[in-house]
Design a protein around this motif. Structure first.
Motif, short mmCIF file in Angstrom:
data_model
loop_
_atom_site.label_atom_id
_atom_site.label_comp_id
_atom_site.label_asym_id
_atom_site.label_seq_id
_atom_site.Cartn_x
_atom_site.Cartn_y
_atom_site.Cartn_z
N ILE A 33 0.79 -1.18 0.11
CA ILE A 33 -0.01 0.12 -0.14
C ILE A 33 1.01 1.25 0.07
O ILE A 33 1.83 1.25 0.86
N VAL A 36 -9.33 -1.84 -0.58
CA VAL A 36 -8.33 -0.91 0.07
C VAL A 36 -9.12 0.38 0.67
O VAL A 36 -8.74 0.39 1.95
N VAL A 62 -8.83 13.66 1.39
CA VAL A 62 -8.57 12.69 2.48
C VAL A 62 -8.20 11.23 1.64
O VAL A 62 -6.80 10.64 1.90
N ILE A 63 -9.00 10.80 0.87
CA ILE A 63 -8.62 9.67 0.14
C ILE A 63 -7.31 9.70 -0.92
O ILE A 63 -6.60 8.86 -1.17
N ASN A 83 -1.80 -2.32 7.34
CA ASN A 83 -3.04 -1.92 7.21
C ASN A 83 -4.23 -3.00 7.30
O ASN A 83 -3.96 -4.05 6.52
N TYR A 126 -5.67 19.70 8.38
CA TYR A 126 -4.75 18.50 8.44
C TYR A 126 -3.38 18.95 8.17
O TYR A 126 -3.20 19.51 6.79
N1 UDP Z 1 -6.88 4.96 3.21
C1 UDP Z 1 -7.54 3.83 3.14
N2 UDP Z 1 -6.94 2.55 3.02
C2 UDP Z 1 -5.75 2.37 3.32
C3 UDP Z 1 -4.91 3.87 3.72
C4 UDP Z 1 -5.56 4.76 3.72
O1 UDP Z 1 -8.82 3.60 3.00
O2 UDP Z 1 -5.04 1.53 3.55
C5 UDP Z 1 -7.58 6.21 3.08
C6 UDP Z 1 -8.34 6.56 4.52
O3 UDP Z 1 -9.71 7.22 4.09
C7 UDP Z 1 -7.40 7.53 5.12
C8 UDP Z 1 -6.84 8.02 4.12
O4 UDP Z 1 -6.74 7.23 2.93
O5 UDP Z 1 -8.00 8.23 6.13
C9 UDP Z 1 -5.54 8.95 4.40
O6 UDP Z 1 -4.66 7.58 4.94
P1 UDP Z 1 -3.19 8.10 5.55
O7 UDP Z 1 -2.46 6.95 5.55
O8 UDP Z 1 -2.50 9.39 5.07
O9 UDP Z 1 -3.82 8.45 7.03
P2 UDP Z 1 -2.96 9.14 8.25
O10 UDP Z 1 -1.76 8.73 8.24
O11 UDP Z 1 -3.54 10.50 8.41
O12 UDP Z 1 -3.88 8.27 9.26
#
Ligand code: UDP
Ligand code: FAD
Length: 392
Positions: free
Chosen positions: A95, A152, A172-173, A283, A365
């Motif tokens: 990922i 995912v 965010v996505i 994840n 953020y």
């Molecule tokens: N996300 C997801 N699946 C994953 C990783 C991320 O759906 O395996 C989406 C989810 O909505 C998340 C966003 O992508 O809130 C941002 O991910 P990130 O890893 O940047 O989040 P953070 O580190 O801020 O928790």
């Protein structure tokens, strides 16, 4: 008060702002309500002797030369390429989803066909948004996008944000793109590194300046009073700048109601084994209630045979008075909440000495590098403005 400036909060934003002001000759009081510095980046050894990040895993990454040069002054850094695996259909695949993930989950011939289509549709491109793939005119690309979205993003995002995925802001996505090559790194930034010895010593060095006086366990609400455009500190009018990095709704007594946040229940587990999992972060988009497991030793590079500590993150609603979920981790960026934030920002604007800075005060953020840049720019602007005024 014998200070020229007050900074509320000793996280990334507050520490950098205070340092910048102190270096310009200002006497700065920093107040921090927690018993320690570093904000959510605070780390330290647990009972197991493992260096852990107490408010969730943090990796430093930036493409800003200015920020990179800045942080070099306060720590030595070791390069660290963050890799994340995701458990999908019983397999662990890279990922952001990349061509290796595709080949692990698709039959070989179909994987080759999709790869060909992706090359055709996105020539020269390194990444694409899953949302764009899902709406691509090509049926095969569309189907691939839907597959990635389902496996995912869909359930992970619903868990993380506690709302149906269509209510989550696209940005965010799009923080996690689909990788159109085989780069297995989580971030694409020019500089990706971890500070030797951890983040807390980094913030100690930033705050270590004769012009900075730090008061821990000090809530700004017990020190400051805002009234009719004037700021009072310990009862006396304070005419210097106040850089506020705490929650802006709290500063104004929740006058328009609380700003919504998403929180986390962080559950640490100490294990008597060398290593728990094959990557620093795994994840779990689908089956589990938690979103991810971090193994800190792999993140920090700490050598400690026979012991390891892992962290499971369970997202939950923010409840300031709750036993769990009482830390405002993530802003929930949607038009309604940004409107509400705008009302608080307007209240703040009535106080010429007050500057909102950082993820809680600005309700947005920020990665660490963006928070540092913002604090540098804000304080430099402030100093330039003061010089202008003193020259006039
Ligand atoms: N996300 C997801 N699946 C994953 C990783 C991320 O759906 O395996 C989406 C989810 O909505 C998340 C966003 O992508 O809130 C941002 O991910 P990130 O890893 O940047 O989040 P953070 O580190 O801020 O928790
Ligand atoms: P904070 O760290 O929240 O600091 C604010 C400080 O103000 C706190 O110490 C707080 O106690 C204090 N304060 C609040 N109110 C008051 C008051 N009334 N009086 C006195 N003090 C007060 N960024 C990355 O670059 N890489 C990552 O891998 C990464 N991972 C993350 C993982 C998670 C789970 C989360 C939530 C964020 C992550 N971030 C990451 C973002 C990073 O945490 C932020 O960029 C950074 O913490 C912002 O610093 P800040 O100073 O603005 O806010």
């Amino acid at each position: 008060m014998a200070y020229d400036a007050i900074v509320v909060g000793a996280g990334c934003s507050g520490a950098v702002a205070a340092r910048c002001l102190a270096q310009a000759g200002r006497r700065v009081l920093v107040v921090e309500k927690r018993p320690q510095i570093g904000g959510n980046v605070f780390d330290g050894p647990d009972e197991n002797g493992v260096l852990v990040h107490w408010y969730g895993p943090h990796i430093f990454h930036t493409s800003s030369q200015r920020v990179w040069d800045y942080v070099q002054q306060f720590a030595s850094w070791h390069p660290y390429a963050h890799r994340v695996l995701g458990r999908i259909d019983g397999r662990l695949v890279p990922i952001p989803f990349n061509l290796d993930s595709l080949e692990a989950l698709y039959p070989a011939a179909e994987a080759r066909a999709v790869e060909g289509k992706l090359r055709e549709r996105f020539p020269g491109r390194r990444t694409a948004s899953v949302l764009d793939l899902m709406h691509d005119p090509d049926a095969q690309v569309q189907k691939f996008g839907e597959f990635v979205f389902q496996k995912v993003f869909l359930h992970y995002t619903a868990k993380q944000w506690g709302t149906p995925v269509d209510q989550v802001d696209r940005s965010v996505i799009n923080r996690v793109p689909v990788e159109l090559g085989r780069d297995g790194r989580y971030f694409q930034d020019t500089y990706q590194a971890m500070p030797d010895g951890g983040f807390t010593p980094l913030f100690q060095r930033i705050l270590d300046h004769p012009g900075i006086h730090l008061r821990l366990n000090c809530d700004a609400r017990d020190l400051l009073r805002l009234e009719s455009g004037k700021i009072y500190a310990e009862g006396a009018e304070f005419s210097g700048p106040v850089i506020y990095t705490g929650p802006v709704d709290e500063l104004f007594g929740y006058a328009y109601g609380p700003l919504p946040y998403r929180s986390l229940d962080l559950r640490f587990q100490q294990l008597e084994q060398d290593q728990f999992q094959p990557a620093a972060v795994v994840n779990y988009p689908n089956e589990e209630d938690f979103t991810r497991i971090t193994e800190f030793k792999q993140l920090t590079g700490q050598a400690l045979p026979g012991r390891t500590t892992i962290l499971r993150e369970y997202p939950l609603a923010y409840d300031p008075l709750g036993e769990r979920g009482n830390i405002p981790y993530y802003v929930i960026s949607n038009p309604q909440n940004l409107d509400l934030y705008g009302k608080y920002a307007a209240l703040a604007a009535a106080y010429p000495g007050l500057r909102l800075c950082g993820r809680l005060a600005e309700y947005r953020y920020y990665n660490m590098d963006a928070a540092i840049l913002r604090a540098l720019e804000l304080t430099q602007g402030l100093l330039a403005g003061q010089q202008e005024r003193s020259c006039q």
